[in-house]
Design a protein around this motif. Structure first.
Motif, short mmCIF file in Angstrom:
data_model
loop_
_atom_site.label_atom_id
_atom_site.label_comp_id
_atom_site.label_asym_id
_atom_site.label_seq_id
_atom_site.Cartn_x
_atom_site.Cartn_y
_atom_site.Cartn_z
N LYS A 232 6.04 -7.47 -27.98
CA LYS A 232 7.45 -7.89 -28.00
C LYS A 232 8.05 -7.73 -26.63
O LYS A 232 7.76 -6.74 -25.97
CB LYS A 232 8.24 -6.99 -28.96
CG LYS A 232 8.15 -7.36 -30.41
CD LYS A 232 9.08 -6.45 -31.21
CE LYS A 232 8.91 -6.69 -32.69
NZ LYS A 232 9.82 -5.87 -33.50
N PRO A 233 8.92 -8.55 -26.16
CA PRO A 233 9.26 -9.86 -26.71
C PRO A 233 8.15 -10.86 -26.38
O PRO A 233 7.56 -10.78 -25.31
CB PRO A 233 10.56 -10.21 -25.99
CG PRO A 233 10.53 -9.43 -24.73
CD PRO A 233 9.71 -8.21 -24.97
N VAL A 234 7.92 -11.78 -27.29
CA VAL A 234 6.82 -12.71 -27.11
C VAL A 234 7.31 -14.01 -26.49
O VAL A 234 8.29 -14.60 -26.97
CB VAL A 234 6.16 -13.06 -28.46
CG1 VAL A 234 4.87 -13.82 -28.22
CG2 VAL A 234 5.90 -11.82 -29.26
N ASP A 235 6.63 -14.45 -25.49
CA ASP A 235 6.94 -15.74 -24.89
C ASP A 235 6.66 -16.82 -25.93
O ASP A 235 5.59 -16.83 -26.53
CB ASP A 235 6.07 -15.94 -23.66
CG ASP A 235 6.45 -17.18 -22.91
OD1 ASP A 235 7.28 -17.06 -22.00
OD2 ASP A 235 5.94 -18.27 -23.26
N TYR B 199 15.53 -10.14 -35.03
CA TYR B 199 14.27 -10.45 -34.36
C TYR B 199 13.55 -11.57 -35.10
O TYR B 199 13.04 -12.51 -34.50
CB TYR B 199 13.37 -9.20 -34.26
CG TYR B 199 12.17 -9.46 -33.41
CD1 TYR B 199 12.27 -9.41 -32.03
CD2 TYR B 199 10.96 -9.84 -33.98
CE1 TYR B 199 11.19 -9.72 -31.23
CE2 TYR B 199 9.88 -10.16 -33.19
CZ TYR B 199 9.99 -10.10 -31.82
OH TYR B 199 8.93 -10.43 -31.03
N GLY C 126 6.21 -3.60 -30.06
CA GLY C 126 6.73 -3.23 -28.75
C GLY C 126 5.65 -2.44 -28.04
O GLY C 126 4.98 -1.64 -28.67
N ILE C 127 5.49 -2.68 -26.76
CA ILE C 127 4.43 -1.98 -26.05
C ILE C 127 4.68 -0.48 -26.09
O ILE C 127 5.81 -0.02 -25.94
CB ILE C 127 4.31 -2.48 -24.59
CG1 ILE C 127 3.09 -1.86 -23.93
CG2 ILE C 127 5.56 -2.21 -23.78
CD1 ILE C 127 2.77 -2.46 -22.59
N ASP D 226 5.02 1.47 -28.37
CA ASP D 226 6.07 1.88 -29.29
C ASP D 226 5.74 3.23 -29.88
O ASP D 226 6.49 4.17 -29.78
CB ASP D 226 6.19 0.84 -30.41
CG ASP D 226 7.59 0.30 -30.48
OD1 ASP D 226 8.46 0.91 -29.83
OD2 ASP D 226 7.81 -0.69 -31.15
#
Lengths: 377, 140
Positions: free
Chosen positions: B113-116, B15, B86-87, B89
């Motif tokens: 996460k995941p980040v644009d 990551y 992570g949303i 999480d």
């Protein structure tokens, strides 16, 4: 070796206390006795009895009152009532107040031993049931959070790498390469979404929803849901229209999970709508209930699918207009949330013409159910 | 933004690499450590303009503990902390987009996460900029 079981005898007659103690002393029990209810109750905390014999007729606080107080202290302690004038009425009354069994005077040594054994067996089962329930709870919570973390971490890493590649950080991509990576990205997205929904399913304790009930401003909540979904609607050029009475009395409910429901239903409507069409949300306020319906003119649901759409992991055959695959859990969760609110969620739909989902929240039930808590203030 | 130094604390090297790639392309210099302990150590010896912190490390939401510790360290000044998680999480702690409880989770930015990549660069730029303006104010 296991701790010996503790037995407390509360009786004002010395001869009963002594004979019980003598009879039971031959087994491996810890025994204490108290001459009245007050001192007996005082001993409970320190002595931690598994089983308590309570005489019904004593000076000071009565046996019935002792039973009642014991219920407040610890419902897993097994209580047996001793009485010299056993009648059906007193027996029923004692059972109502939490007694497990009945020992009529005079009793034989065998009777006492038998009832003691049964009482202790009952206590063991009660404690086991509690331990099992707790264990199940812990496993459920930990399992979900560990597994979801372990499943999600590699997906995050993969997804983040794809994002970087798609942003051209590792060099410009050919259109065909880009398209394939996009496809992988959307597959991983769907998987992450599935995991999130699954975590939610297993971690949300639907029984606890009621404990968070407070007055909820439904039009405000719908507004919030609309705001959160606006970008998605704009993307698809779908118009969101709300019809709402001028003022709507709040409804008792849990704001967080209700928002989830509206996000899900309105989100679905957007997802299954034709570009350029309109999703209409209408709030109808009644004395007894509040109805929120969400209508779209999208793909609709096949007749044979309708009975199943609230089931876990069920996905209708209709394709969403965005091409995204749902987890098949959204409506199942929404349904459970609304059930916890003692409301209902229903659907009318025709293939090719659109669907209308209606959530009904009862004012009656919610008011009554939390009325008691409200009075306490 | 050339030369700005970013410390990334995240226990997932893959990551980290993916995020690092984006940041380095934008000319930031990124140093990565893979545990809270190495994170503290790096902050003792090196100087950074921003910390990017993973929320879920080790046995649980250790990132929260790290964020709280960093905020207490006076010598770090107002080093901005960007948390990435992570949303949902950790079930029920917080939701992305919620107003953040500064006392519970003292971070300056919060991303999911995941980040644009463009969102990431924007947020990093914003945090670095806010630090710069605060410092120049102090200098006056």
């Amino acid at each position: 070796m296991k701790d010996p079981n503790a037995i407390l005898i509360i009786d004002d007659e010395e001869v009963v206390r002594d004979s019980c103690t003598r009879i039971l002393a031959k087994q491996n029990y810890k025994i204490q006795a108290a001459p009245d209810g007050e001192s007996g109750l005082k001993m409970v905390e320190e002595f931690k009895p598994d089983l308590i014999y309570v005489d019904l007729k004593m000076p000071g606080i009565s046996g019935m009152d002792v039973l009642e107080r014991l219920q407040q202290i610890d419902t897993t302690i097994v209580n047996v009532v001793i009485t010299g004038y056993a009648t059906i009425d007193t027996a029923v009354e004692a059972m109502k107040r939490g007694a497990y069994d009945f020992l009529p005077k005079p009793f034989s040594a065998d009777e006492l031993r038998l009832i003691t054994r049964r009482g202790l067996e009952k206590r063991k089962l009660l404690l086991e049931a509690i331990a099992l329930r707790r264990e199940k709870e812990i496993i459920r919570e930990n399992f979900t959070s560990i597994v979801s973390h372990e499943l999600k971490s590699p997906l995050f890493a993969a997804q983040q790498t794809l994002y970087a590649f798609l942003a051209g950080v590792a060099g410009e991509l050919q259109p065909a390469q880009k398209e394939m990576l996009e496809r992988i990205r959307s597959r991983i997205d769907a998987m992450l979404q599935l995991i999130n929904t699954w975590v939610e399913m297993t971690s949300v304790d639907f029984r606890q929803i009621r404990e968070r009930f407070k007055p909820v401003d439904i039009p405000g909540l719908i507004f919030k849901a609309r705001e959160m979904l606006q970008a998605k609607a704009d993307d698809r050029n779908v118009q969101l229209v709300t019809h709402c009475p001028f003022s709507v009395e709040p409804v008792y409910g849990d704001e967080e999970t209700l928002l989830e429901v509206f996000l899900n239903i309105i989100g679905n409507a957007i997802k299954y709508s034709e570009t350029g069409s309109c999703v209409s949300i209408s709030i109808e306020d009644g004395n007894r209930e509040l109805r929120v319906s969400v209508s779209d003119t999208g793909v609709g649901i096949e007749k044979e699918d309708i009975p199943f759409i609230f089931n876990d992991f069920y996905r209708g055959k209709a394709q969403s207009k965005t091409g995204e695959l749902g987890s098949g859990l959204g409506l199942a969760i929404s349904n459970r949330i609304i059930q916890a609110h003692e409301g209902s969620i229903t659907v009318e739909s025709e293939l090719g013409k659109g669907s209308k989902f209606t959530v009904v929240l009862s004012r009656e039930v919610t008011k009554n159910s939390i009325g008691d808590a409200g009075k306490a203030h | 933004m050339e030369g700005k130094r970013i410390l990334m604390v995240d226990d997932d090297p893959d990551y980290v690499d993916a995020v690092k790639m984006v940041l380095e392309k934008a000319d930031y210099s990124v140093e990565a450590v893979y545990s809270p302990r190495d994170g503290y150590r790096a902050l003792e010896t090196g100087t950074y303009d921003l910390v990017i912190l993973d929320c879920m490390m080790g046995r649980g939401a250790e990132g929260i503990i790290v964020a709280r510790k960093l905020r207490k360290k006076k010598e770090l000044g107002n080093l901005p902390v960007l948390m990435i998680t992570g949303i949902r999480d950790q079930t029920g702690f917080f939701f992305v987009g919620d107003p953040k409880d500064e006392a519970f989770l003292p971070v300056d930015g919060f991303l999911e996460k995941p980040v644009d990549p463009s969102v990431l660069l924007k947020e990093v730029g914003k945090l670095l900029h806010s630090r710069k303006t605060e410092e120049s104010k102090k200098g006056e």
